[in-house]
Write a protein that holds these residues in place. Structure first.
Motif: not given
Length: 232
Positions: A177-183, A185-186
């Protein structure tokens, strides 16, 4: 200059359509090209106007939003559908997701939330909030009798075999369920790189959008439901 996103509003209440139109057309990149009060009219309008995105109410007289969504997605795959619902546990809205809708939008959403949802669905970055993702998966599990990984004895093709190692990593983050921005960063990469990978992942898997990629990942048992953040 980028062409504006062309929208069709579908709701049986004229005042709701008027309110949505006022909010959406205040944005320079959004334009409402038509309205429809029911499912039959929505299907006809999509065929005639070819909108980029339909904001679809679910509970309408005559043909409801679920049947209309299914017909639109089947006959006009270039048009995305964003479901309008009065509350996020509406089983009718989940039915529309199964029919091919690309996301939820609560009717009481804030102005900025509505605009962001429309833009996100249009660009294919329709990541659901973890809370909504969890509810969607729980609903699918209840309807299907449980989502389980195929046993070793079952000869089931894994469509993710066509993905590169990096694309698979991105796919699993989408499933959480991550957004592009969160991906980004991960995985310690740029957001533009993630966007490219997401496009390739969806194309290779034949997934219409991120919602259906999430469902696919969980049906294959590639992501444990515990990977999703708990709801409030």
């Amino acid at each position: 200059m980028t062409s504006p996103i062309r929208l069709l509003l579908v709701d049986d209440q004229e005042l709701i359509r008027l309110g949505f139109r006022m909010v959406l057309e205040a944005e320079p990149d959004l334009v409402v090209i038509g309205e429809a009060p029911d499912g039959h009219s929505a299907i006809a309008q999509v065929a005639a106007l070819q909108p980029d995105l339909v904001l679809m109410d679910i509970r309408m007289p005559g043909l409801d939003g679920i049947a209309a969504t299914e017909a639109i997605v089947r006959d006009h795959p270039q048009t995305r559908v964003l479901v309008l619902t009065t509350f996020d546990l509406d089983e009718y809205a989940f039915g529309a997701i199964r029919a091919g809708a690309s996301g939820f939008l609560l009717k009481d959403a804030q102005r900025h939330e509505m605009i962001a949802a429309v833009r996100a669905v249009h660009r294919g970055d329709a990541a659901l909030a973890p809370r909504i993702t969890r509810m969607l998966l729980e609903h699918v599990t209840a309807q299907s009798g449980g989502i389980t990984a195929p046993s070793s004895a079952e000869q089931v093709d894994d469509p993710t075999g066509v993905l590169t190692e990096r694309e698979r990593e991105v796919f699993l983050e989408i499933a959480r369920g991550l957004t592009n921005a969160e991906i980004a960063q991960a995985l310690y990469v740029s957001e533009s790189t993630v966007k490219t990978h997401v496009g390739r992942v969806l194309a290779k898997l034949g997934a219409r959008d991120r919602i259906h990629a999430v469902i696919l990942a969980h049906r294959l048992g590639l992501v444990d439901d515990d990977a999703l953040p708990p709801g409030p």
